[in-house]
Design an enzyme around this catalytic site. Structure first.
Site, PDB file in Angstrom:
ATOM      1  N   PRO A 155       0.711  -1.213   0.054  1.00 41.65           N
ATOM      2  CA  PRO A 155       0.107  -0.083  -0.089  1.00 41.65           C
ATOM      3  C   PRO A 155       0.756   1.277   0.075  1.00 41.65           C
ATOM      4  O   PRO A 155       0.523   2.426  -0.547  1.00 41.65           O
ATOM      5  CB  PRO A 155      -0.823  -0.239   1.296  1.00 41.65           C
ATOM      6  N   TYR A 156       1.976   1.119   0.744  1.00 39.88           N
ATOM      7  CA  TYR A 156       2.789   2.612   0.771  1.00 39.88           C
ATOM      8  C   TYR A 156       3.476   2.638  -0.638  1.00 39.88           C
ATOM      9  O   TYR A 156       3.364   3.735  -1.052  1.00 39.88           O
ATOM     10  CB  TYR A 156       3.951   2.242   1.903  1.00 39.88           C
ATOM     11  N   ALA A 157       4.068   1.668  -1.282  1.00 39.45           N
ATOM     12  CA  ALA A 157       4.590   1.708  -2.557  1.00 39.45           C
ATOM     13  C   ALA A 157       3.551   2.035  -3.612  1.00 39.45           C
ATOM     14  O   ALA A 157       3.762   2.776  -4.516  1.00 39.45           O
ATOM     15  CB  ALA A 157       5.452   0.450  -2.960  1.00 39.45           C
TER      16      ALA A 157
END
Length: 247
Positions: A155-157
């Site tokens: 999700p961060y990437a």
């Protein structure tokens, strides 16, 4: 005379109270740039950063607000203009990094990541594109995980992939304005956020993944940021991977 030819350039550094943001604040101050140190919740840390700038003989002020709130960010830019006369550099370091496998992350956390990292970048970049002076620079922050594809970072990437897309397109949309737009994509960097929840064994393993065999430091990332904020005028519409050669 363009802003790059004067000694009175002004920078807004979002997330300026944090590890990388604080290093960016101090590095720009060494280049005689006046700095607005933005913070989300930690005003005390932001004031420490401003005091460090003053100790270097520079000028700094602090201002708080949610990067995803357009009214709060408009007030931030107004504060920069009212205090220092305008804005030449925006270094958007603010972001959050909750980690979990894609199969396990709840949607509320996912939405919070996208709100801060994607919407926040959009809000800040939109204001920057309207207000940064000729000869200026907009610098977003991505991550080398978009290349490294490390588990738990999905999700961060994903949010940072969106940041990269906005960066590259905004650079082309600002044709004729003499404003550069780039993204810095750090690899693993020795900040409190990075060390949180990691064993010494895990930290050493991650540090060994690049040929320099160490973690990056906030100062390493700040140096790259200062380059594209100042002398690197021929670097535009790029993602600069600052990771010691990890990918």
């Amino acid at each position: 005379m363009s802003a790059t030819q004067t000694s009175s350039r002004v920078a807004v550094v979002t997330g300026g109270s944090g590890g990388i943001g604080r290093a960016v604040v101090e590095r720009l101050a060494k280049d005689k740039v006046s700095v607005v140190v933005h913070y989300s919740s930690n005003e005390a840390k932001a004031r420490e950063a401003a005091e460090a700038v003053a100790a270097l003989g520079g000028r700094a002020t602090v201002f708080g607000g949610d990067v995803a709130d357009p009214e709060a960010m408009a007030a931030l830019f107004d504060h920069a203009t009212d205090t220092f006369g305008g804005v030449d550099v925006v270094a958007h370091t603010a972001g959050i990094m909750p980690l979990a496998p894609i199969t396990q992350m709840d949607l509320d956390t996912f939405d919070r990541i996208q709100r801060t990292n994607v919407r926040g970048t959009f809000v800040v970049n939109q204001l920057a594109a309207r207000q940064v002076r000729s000869g200026g620079a907009i610098i977003n922050f991505s991550t080398s995980v978009t290349r490294l594809q490390m588990p738990n970072y999905g999700p961060y990437a994903a949010s940072k992939g969106a940041v990269e897309a906005m960066t590259l397109i905004l650079a082309r949309e600002l044709r004729g304005r003499d404003i550069t737009v780039n993204a810095v994509a750090p690899g693993p960097t020795a900040t409190p956020l990075f060390f949180e929840g990691k064993s010494e064994q895990v930290v050493q393993h991650i540090a060994s993944l690049n040929p320099m065999e160490r973690l990056g430091t906030p100062a390493d990332i700040a140096e790259v940021t200062a380059f594209v904020a100042g002398p690197g005028r021929w670097v535009n519409g790029q993602v600069l991977y600052a990771n010691g050669g990890a990918a």
